[in-house]
Design an enzyme around this catalytic site. Structure first.
Site, mmCIF file in Angstrom:
data_model
loop_
_atom_site.group_PDB
_atom_site.id
_atom_site.type_symbol
_atom_site.label_atom_id
_atom_site.label_comp_id
_atom_site.label_asym_id
_atom_site.label_seq_id
_atom_site.Cartn_x
_atom_site.Cartn_y
_atom_site.Cartn_z
ATOM 1 N N ASN A 167 4.614 7.207 -13.727
ATOM 2 C CA ASN A 167 5.711 8.159 -13.693
ATOM 3 C C ASN A 167 7.149 8.206 -13.906
ATOM 4 O O ASN A 167 6.773 7.718 -13.519
ATOM 5 C CB ASN A 167 5.174 9.092 -12.518
ATOM 6 C CG ASN A 167 4.191 9.085 -12.015
ATOM 7 O OD1 ASN A 167 2.912 9.408 -12.188
ATOM 8 N ND2 ASN A 167 3.611 9.064 -10.781
ATOM 9 N N HIS A 226 7.522 1.481 -10.690
ATOM 10 C CA HIS A 226 6.661 1.026 -9.748
ATOM 11 C C HIS A 226 4.818 1.384 -10.629
ATOM 12 O O HIS A 226 5.411 2.357 -11.063
ATOM 13 C CB HIS A 226 6.471 1.482 -8.839
ATOM 14 C CG HIS A 226 6.888 2.800 -8.718
ATOM 15 N ND1 HIS A 226 7.949 3.512 -8.426
ATOM 16 C CD2 HIS A 226 5.797 3.523 -8.494
ATOM 17 C CE1 HIS A 226 7.778 4.682 -8.803
ATOM 18 N NE2 HIS A 226 6.803 4.803 -8.534
ATOM 19 N N VAL A 237 10.363 8.125 -6.265
ATOM 20 C CA VAL A 237 11.244 6.376 -6.373
ATOM 21 C C VAL A 237 12.242 6.451 -7.285
ATOM 22 O O VAL A 237 11.024 6.452 -8.218
ATOM 23 C CB VAL A 237 10.118 6.357 -5.404
ATOM 24 C CG1 VAL A 237 11.276 5.076 -4.635
ATOM 25 C CG2 VAL A 237 9.421 6.994 -4.101
ATOM 26 N N ARG A 242 0.884 -1.366 0.122
ATOM 27 C CA ARG A 242 -0.496 0.091 0.153
ATOM 28 C C ARG A 242 1.029 1.585 -0.014
ATOM 29 O O ARG A 242 2.052 1.321 0.890
ATOM 30 C CB ARG A 242 -0.597 -0.674 1.772
ATOM 31 C CG ARG A 242 -1.759 -0.673 0.663
ATOM 32 C CD ARG A 242 -3.089 -1.343 2.574
ATOM 33 N NE ARG A 242 -3.423 -2.214 2.457
ATOM 34 C CZ ARG A 242 -4.432 -2.428 1.601
ATOM 35 N NH1 ARG A 242 -4.363 -1.669 0.449
ATOM 36 N NH2 ARG A 242 -5.536 -4.021 1.608
ATOM 37 N N ASP A 243 0.181 2.047 -0.895
ATOM 38 C CA ASP A 243 0.893 3.435 -0.916
ATOM 39 C C ASP A 243 0.885 4.515 0.720
ATOM 40 O O ASP A 243 -0.437 4.482 0.845
ATOM 41 C CB ASP A 243 0.754 4.086 -2.043
ATOM 42 C CG ASP A 243 1.179 5.708 -2.187
ATOM 43 O OD1 ASP A 243 1.892 5.649 -3.555
ATOM 44 O OD2 ASP A 243 1.777 6.718 -1.219
ATOM 45 N N ILE A 244 2.227 4.731 1.126
ATOM 46 C CA ILE A 244 2.111 5.253 2.073
ATOM 47 C C ILE A 244 0.896 6.896 2.627
ATOM 48 O O ILE A 244 0.323 7.347 3.347
ATOM 49 C CB ILE A 244 3.372 5.817 2.721
ATOM 50 C CG1 ILE A 244 3.593 5.687 4.049
ATOM 51 C CG2 ILE A 244 4.254 7.396 2.199
ATOM 52 C CD1 ILE A 244 5.146 5.959 4.664
ATOM 53 N N HIS A 247 0.972 2.461 -10.291
ATOM 54 C CA HIS A 247 0.278 2.418 -9.088
ATOM 55 C C HIS A 247 -0.865 2.040 -10.073
ATOM 56 O O HIS A 247 -1.274 1.994 -11.222
ATOM 57 C CB HIS A 247 0.110 4.039 -9.105
ATOM 58 C CG HIS A 247 1.375 4.415 -8.356
ATOM 59 N ND1 HIS A 247 1.185 5.365 -6.893
ATOM 60 C CD2 HIS A 247 2.648 5.590 -9.787
ATOM 61 C CE1 HIS A 247 2.611 6.127 -7.364
ATOM 62 N NE2 HIS A 247 3.120 6.416 -8.763
HETATM 63 P P1 5GP Z 1 6.609 7.822 -7.534
HETATM 64 O O1 5GP Z 1 5.672 9.567 -6.968
HETATM 65 O O2 5GP Z 1 7.221 8.309 -7.631
HETATM 66 O O3 5GP Z 1 5.535 8.088 -8.879
HETATM 67 O O4 5GP Z 1 5.337 7.393 -6.613
HETATM 68 C C1 5GP Z 1 6.317 6.959 -5.105
HETATM 69 C C2 5GP Z 1 4.839 6.705 -4.379
HETATM 70 O O5 5GP Z 1 5.690 5.731 -3.374
HETATM 71 C C3 5GP Z 1 4.477 7.326 -4.211
HETATM 72 O O6 5GP Z 1 3.363 7.848 -4.034
HETATM 73 C C4 5GP Z 1 4.755 8.097 -2.029
HETATM 74 O O7 5GP Z 1 3.632 8.199 -1.332
HETATM 75 C C5 5GP Z 1 4.726 6.710 -2.169
HETATM 76 N N1 5GP Z 1 5.999 6.319 -1.265
HETATM 77 C C6 5GP Z 1 7.339 7.056 -0.809
HETATM 78 N N2 5GP Z 1 7.865 6.447 0.219
HETATM 79 C C7 5GP Z 1 7.231 5.680 0.873
HETATM 80 C C8 5GP Z 1 7.309 4.715 0.676
HETATM 81 O O8 5GP Z 1 8.875 4.425 2.707
HETATM 82 N N3 5GP Z 1 6.577 3.564 2.068
HETATM 83 C C9 5GP Z 1 5.541 3.710 1.219
HETATM 84 N N4 5GP Z 1 3.743 2.569 1.408
HETATM 85 N N5 5GP Z 1 5.186 3.983 0.040
HETATM 86 C C10 5GP Z 1 5.545 5.380 -0.243
#
Ligand code: 5GP
Length: 113
Positions: free
Chosen positions: A85, A98, A94, A27-29, A100
């Site tokens: 993304n 990945h 990140v 799950r996303d945080i 979503h």
């Molecule tokens: P991006 O912006 O790279 O597409 O998505 C990265 C996602 O990782 C974001 O939606 C963010 O909320 C999530 N995220 C960042 N750090 C953590 C973490 O430590 N744990 C979890 N579960 N999600 C994270």
């Protein structure tokens, strides 16, 4: 090494909903929908730009795992969204690829406020 590698290695906790030898889902945080799960391959690619065509199956596995999860959770038929993304303009934060999965409620048309 990213935060997602630390989750894969169990160095930091996450709410893991699925894992196999090739990918992990948790799950996303900071959820952007009632269901917001991240599907992450264990093979390292910083961005989608770094995935060669002969590794395209890595992306396919993320997508099909997300669809299976949506089916198991009972919202595959009502619908969901998958998003990847890429880099700064795409909002990537990140740098381990990945996917979503967002669902569990009507999300509206993409881009509609
Ligand atoms: P991006 O912006 O790279 O597409 O998505 C990265 C996602 O990782 C974001 O939606 C963010 O909320 C999530 N995220 C960042 N750090 C953590 C973490 O430590 N744990 C979890 N579960 N999600 C994270």
């Amino acid at each position: 090494m990213t935060i997602f590698h630390a989750i894969i290695d169990r160095k930091i906790p996450a709410d893991i909903v699925y894992e196999d030898e090739r990918l992990i889902a948790f799950r996303d945080i900071a959820p952007q929908a009632p269901v917001h799960v991240l599907f992450v391959p264990k093979q390292d690619f910083a961005t989608l730009n770094d995935v060669p065509e002969d590794a395209a199956i890595v992306i396919g596995r993320l997508a099909t795992a997300a669809a299976r999860y949506a089916k198991a959770q009972g919202f595959a038929e009502s619908g969901y969204r998958i998003v990847m993304n890429c880099n700064g303009d795409g909002g990537q934060t990140v740098f381990q690829i990945h996917l979503h999965l967002l669902g569990g409620a009507p999300l509206g048309h993409f881009g509609t406020p």
